[in-house]
Design a protein around this motif. Sequence first.
Motif, PDB file in Angstrom:
ATOM      1  N   SER B  11     -27.065  68.969 -11.808  1.00  0.00           N
ATOM      2  CA  SER B  11     -26.786  67.719 -11.118  1.00  0.00           C
ATOM      3  C   SER B  11     -25.709  67.913 -10.042  1.00  0.00           C
ATOM      4  CB  SER B  11     -26.399  66.688 -12.169  1.00  0.00           C
ATOM      5  OG  SER B  11     -25.378  65.911 -11.785  1.00  0.00           O
ATOM      6  N   MET B  12     -24.715  68.757 -10.354  1.00  0.00           N
ATOM      7  CA  MET B  12     -23.634  69.023  -9.407  1.00  0.00           C
ATOM      8  C   MET B  12     -24.157  69.785  -8.188  1.00  0.00           C
ATOM      9  SD  MET B  12     -19.944  70.143 -10.827  1.00  0.00           S
ATOM     10  CE  MET B  12     -20.210  71.883 -10.806  1.00  0.00           C
ATOM     11  N   LEU B  13     -25.017  70.754  -8.435  1.00  0.00           N
ATOM     12  CA  LEU B  13     -25.594  71.527  -7.323  1.00  0.00           C
ATOM     13  C   LEU B  13     -26.467  70.641  -6.436  1.00  0.00           C
ATOM     14  CD1 LEU B  13     -26.499  74.837  -9.152  1.00  0.00           C
ATOM     15  CD2 LEU B  13     -24.996  74.654  -7.179  1.00  0.00           C
ATOM     16  N   GLU B  18     -23.843  74.227  -3.173  1.00  0.00           N
ATOM     17  CA  GLU B  18     -23.180  75.400  -3.777  1.00  0.00           C
ATOM     18  C   GLU B  18     -21.698  75.453  -3.435  1.00  0.00           C
ATOM     19  OE1 GLU B  18     -25.666  78.501  -2.369  1.00  0.00           O
ATOM     20  OE2 GLU B  18     -27.288  78.007  -3.752  1.00  0.00           O
ATOM     21  N   LYS B  19     -21.375  75.168  -2.170  1.00  0.00           N
ATOM     22  CA  LYS B  19     -19.978  75.224  -1.738  1.00  0.00           C
ATOM     23  C   LYS B  19     -19.144  74.126  -2.437  1.00  0.00           C
ATOM     24  CE  LYS B  19     -17.308  75.274   2.516  1.00  0.00           C
ATOM     25  NZ  LYS B  19     -16.970  74.056   3.216  1.00  0.00           N
ATOM     26  N   GLY B  20     -19.691  72.920  -2.448  1.00  0.00           N
ATOM     27  CA  GLY B  20     -18.988  71.804  -3.089  1.00  0.00           C
ATOM     28  C   GLY B  20     -18.795  72.039  -4.574  1.00  0.00           C
ATOM     29  N   ASN B  23     -15.955  74.323  -5.397  1.00  0.00           N
ATOM     30  CA  ASN B  23     -14.631  73.693  -5.276  1.00  0.00           C
ATOM     31  C   ASN B  23     -14.235  72.910  -6.517  1.00  0.00           C
ATOM     32  OD1 ASN B  23     -14.402  74.685  -2.691  1.00  0.00           O
ATOM     33  ND2 ASN B  23     -15.122  72.810  -1.716  1.00  0.00           N
ATOM     34  N   VAL B  24     -15.234  72.496  -7.289  1.00  0.00           N
ATOM     35  CA  VAL B  24     -14.941  71.661  -8.468  1.00  0.00           C
ATOM     36  C   VAL B  24     -14.221  72.456  -9.559  1.00  0.00           C
ATOM     37  CG1 VAL B  24     -16.000  70.291 -10.315  1.00  0.00           C
ATOM     38  CG2 VAL B  24     -16.848  70.076  -7.995  1.00  0.00           C
ATOM     39  N   ASN B  25     -14.483  73.734  -9.682  1.00  0.00           N
ATOM     40  CA  ASN B  25     -13.886  74.577 -10.745  1.00  0.00           C
ATOM     41  C   ASN B  25     -14.192  74.027 -12.130  1.00  0.00           C
ATOM     42  OD1 ASN B  25     -12.710  76.707  -9.416  1.00  0.00           O
ATOM     43  ND2 ASN B  25     -10.847  75.544  -8.947  1.00  0.00           N
ATOM     44  N   LEU B  26     -15.438  73.728 -12.355  1.00  0.00           N
ATOM     45  CA  LEU B  26     -15.821  73.076 -13.617  1.00  0.00           C
ATOM     46  C   LEU B  26     -15.701  74.000 -14.817  1.00  0.00           C
ATOM     47  CD1 LEU B  26     -17.237  70.667 -15.135  1.00  0.00           C
ATOM     48  CD2 LEU B  26     -19.364  71.861 -14.692  1.00  0.00           C
ATOM     49  N   LYS B  27     -15.195  73.432 -15.921  1.00  0.00           N
ATOM     50  CA  LYS B  27     -15.214  74.134 -17.199  1.00  0.00           C
ATOM     51  C   LYS B  27     -15.458  73.099 -18.285  1.00  0.00           C
ATOM     52  CE  LYS B  27     -12.750  77.406 -20.000  1.00  0.00           C
ATOM     53  NZ  LYS B  27     -11.431  77.768 -20.495  1.00  0.00           N
ATOM     54  N   VAL B  28     -16.588  73.198 -18.954  1.00  0.00           N
ATOM     55  CA  VAL B  28     -16.839  72.291 -20.079  1.00  0.00           C
ATOM     56  C   VAL B  28     -16.143  72.917 -21.280  1.00  0.00           C
ATOM     57  CG1 VAL B  28     -18.591  71.117 -21.462  1.00  0.00           C
ATOM     58  CG2 VAL B  28     -19.060  71.651 -19.082  1.00  0.00           C
ATOM     59  N   ARG B  41     -13.230  70.045 -17.639  1.00  0.00           N
ATOM     60  CA  ARG B  41     -12.042  70.262 -16.801  1.00  0.00           C
ATOM     61  C   ARG B  41     -12.481  70.557 -15.367  1.00  0.00           C
ATOM     62  NH1 ARG B  41      -8.534  74.666 -19.913  1.00  0.00           N
ATOM     63  NH2 ARG B  41      -7.183  74.336 -18.118  1.00  0.00           N
ATOM     64  N   CYS B  42     -11.679  70.092 -14.414  1.00  0.00           N
ATOM     65  CA  CYS B  42     -12.004  70.369 -13.010  1.00  0.00           C
ATOM     66  C   CYS B  42     -10.730  70.331 -12.181  1.00  0.00           C
ATOM     67  CB  CYS B  42     -13.007  69.353 -12.479  1.00  0.00           C
ATOM     68  SG  CYS B  42     -12.334  67.712 -12.280  1.00  0.00           S
ATOM     69  N   SER B  43     -10.840  70.688 -10.917  1.00  0.00           N
ATOM     70  CA  SER B  43      -9.656  70.642 -10.055  1.00  0.00           C
ATOM     71  C   SER B  43      -9.347  69.181  -9.708  1.00  0.00           C
ATOM     72  CB  SER B  43      -9.895  71.451  -8.790  1.00  0.00           C
ATOM     73  OG  SER B  43     -10.949  70.886  -8.066  1.00  0.00           O
ATOM     74  N   LEU B  44      -8.077  68.918  -9.443  1.00  0.00           N
ATOM     75  CA  LEU B  44      -7.632  67.533  -9.204  1.00  0.00           C
ATOM     76  C   LEU B  44      -8.368  66.873  -8.041  1.00  0.00           C
ATOM     77  CD1 LEU B  44      -5.620  65.248  -9.861  1.00  0.00           C
ATOM     78  CD2 LEU B  44      -3.990  66.363  -8.364  1.00  0.00           C
ATOM     79  N   ASP B  45      -8.599  67.623  -6.981  1.00  0.00           N
ATOM     80  CA  ASP B  45      -9.240  67.061  -5.793  1.00  0.00           C
ATOM     81  C   ASP B  45     -10.715  66.711  -6.025  1.00  0.00           C
ATOM     82  OD1 ASP B  45      -6.928  67.361  -4.389  1.00  0.00           O
ATOM     83  OD2 ASP B  45      -7.456  69.328  -3.571  1.00  0.00           O
ATOM     84  N   SER B  46     -11.291  67.277  -7.094  1.00  0.00           N
ATOM     85  CA  SER B  46     -12.736  67.101  -7.294  1.00  0.00           C
ATOM     86  C   SER B  46     -13.078  66.157  -8.434  1.00  0.00           C
ATOM     87  CB  SER B  46     -13.378  68.456  -7.571  1.00  0.00           C
ATOM     88  OG  SER B  46     -12.984  69.380  -6.608  1.00  0.00           O
ATOM     89  N   VAL B  47     -12.088  65.380  -8.897  1.00  0.00           N
ATOM     90  CA  VAL B  47     -12.347  64.494 -10.040  1.00  0.00           C
ATOM     91  C   VAL B  47     -13.495  63.532  -9.732  1.00  0.00           C
ATOM     92  CG1 VAL B  47     -11.365  62.687 -11.501  1.00  0.00           C
ATOM     93  CG2 VAL B  47      -9.986  64.651 -10.892  1.00  0.00           C
ATOM     94  N   ASP B  48     -13.416  62.885  -8.568  1.00  0.00           N
ATOM     95  CA  ASP B  48     -14.447  61.894  -8.238  1.00  0.00           C
ATOM     96  C   ASP B  48     -15.815  62.540  -8.027  1.00  0.00           C
ATOM     97  OD1 ASP B  48     -12.851  59.603  -8.408  1.00  0.00           O
ATOM     98  OD2 ASP B  48     -11.990  60.016  -6.448  1.00  0.00           O
ATOM     99  N   ASP B  49     -15.816  63.740  -7.433  1.00  0.00           N
ATOM    100  CA  ASP B  49     -17.085  64.457  -7.244  1.00  0.00           C
ATOM    101  C   ASP B  49     -17.734  64.756  -8.597  1.00  0.00           C
ATOM    102  OD1 ASP B  49     -16.879  64.474  -4.533  1.00  0.00           O
ATOM    103  OD2 ASP B  49     -16.026  66.483  -4.384  1.00  0.00           O
ATOM    104  N   LEU B  50     -16.893  65.174  -9.555  1.00  0.00           N
ATOM    105  CA  LEU B  50     -17.436  65.494 -10.882  1.00  0.00           C
ATOM    106  C   LEU B  50     -17.949  64.234 -11.579  1.00  0.00           C
ATOM    107  CD1 LEU B  50     -17.998  67.527 -13.140  1.00  0.00           C
ATOM    108  CD2 LEU B  50     -15.692  67.170 -13.954  1.00  0.00           C
TER     109      LEU B  50
END
Lengths: 185, 82
Positions: B11-13, B18-20, B23-28, B41-50
């Motif tokens: 869903s994220m892809l 791929e680039k976006g 940036n998320v740095n996702l870790k379930v 878990r994700c990077s602070l800037d990507s909370v809304d994207d996740l």
Amino acid sequence: MLSNYLAIDLRGIKSDLYEYVASVDDENADFRAVMIYPDTIGRINEIVKKSGADIVFATGNDMASNRRIIENPIVDVMSRPYPIDDTLAKMASRNGMFFEICARDIINSRGYQRSRMIQSLRRSISLARKRKVGIVITSGARDGMELVTPRELVAFGTLVGMEYPEAKAAIGTMPRKILEGRGLI
Amino acid sequence: MEDVRHSIWDSMLSLLGEKGSANVNLKVSEWNEENNIGIARCSLDSVDDLIVSLKTMTDIQGARVNVLVKGVSGTLKSLEKC
């Protein structure tokens, strides 16, 4: 944390997550809404009168029908507010019309269609911001499996180019303005 | 957990590319199979994207799902209160 949001969903289903909910389908909702689709735009007044709805939504289609929607004072919120230009945004602002961002539309589309939708919404939001047209974010939920929390609605707002405070206002202050304007709260 | 992770990535892809997604740095990091609650878990800037990516995930292995974000926090300890 989520319950701290005093959010209003103008097109969703009744849930504890929201202070007030208006709905097209759910009879348990606090207020009734009616949706006018492009093929019934000619009969707006008749449909609204018949339904006895508290809030009127109209779906945008092309420039001509969008103009008809924006010119009609009976419509509170314009759903899918694209395509619009600067003149239409100025008219919408003068008539006190609100634009709607519906999370369900984004969730249920894929690929090219979703990409174009986000692109169009970003353009409409930029025009709305310039001409001071109110924006509301709604879930568009029709059953429990489509429920969207207020925090998620804010995230959808940021996806289409809104700032965080702007997106929060779109689920709180702006819907409240509509309800107060209609004398519902 | 693998099915959930794959569905989130799909869903994220689809939404961010791929680039976006990078940036998320996702870790379930946690997934409770019994009550279907997990921590991503994700990077602070990507909370809304996740959050939007999770929301656009409408099925896992063909089963219809609705992801609800119960809370967002900077620390795991305060997440327990959500």
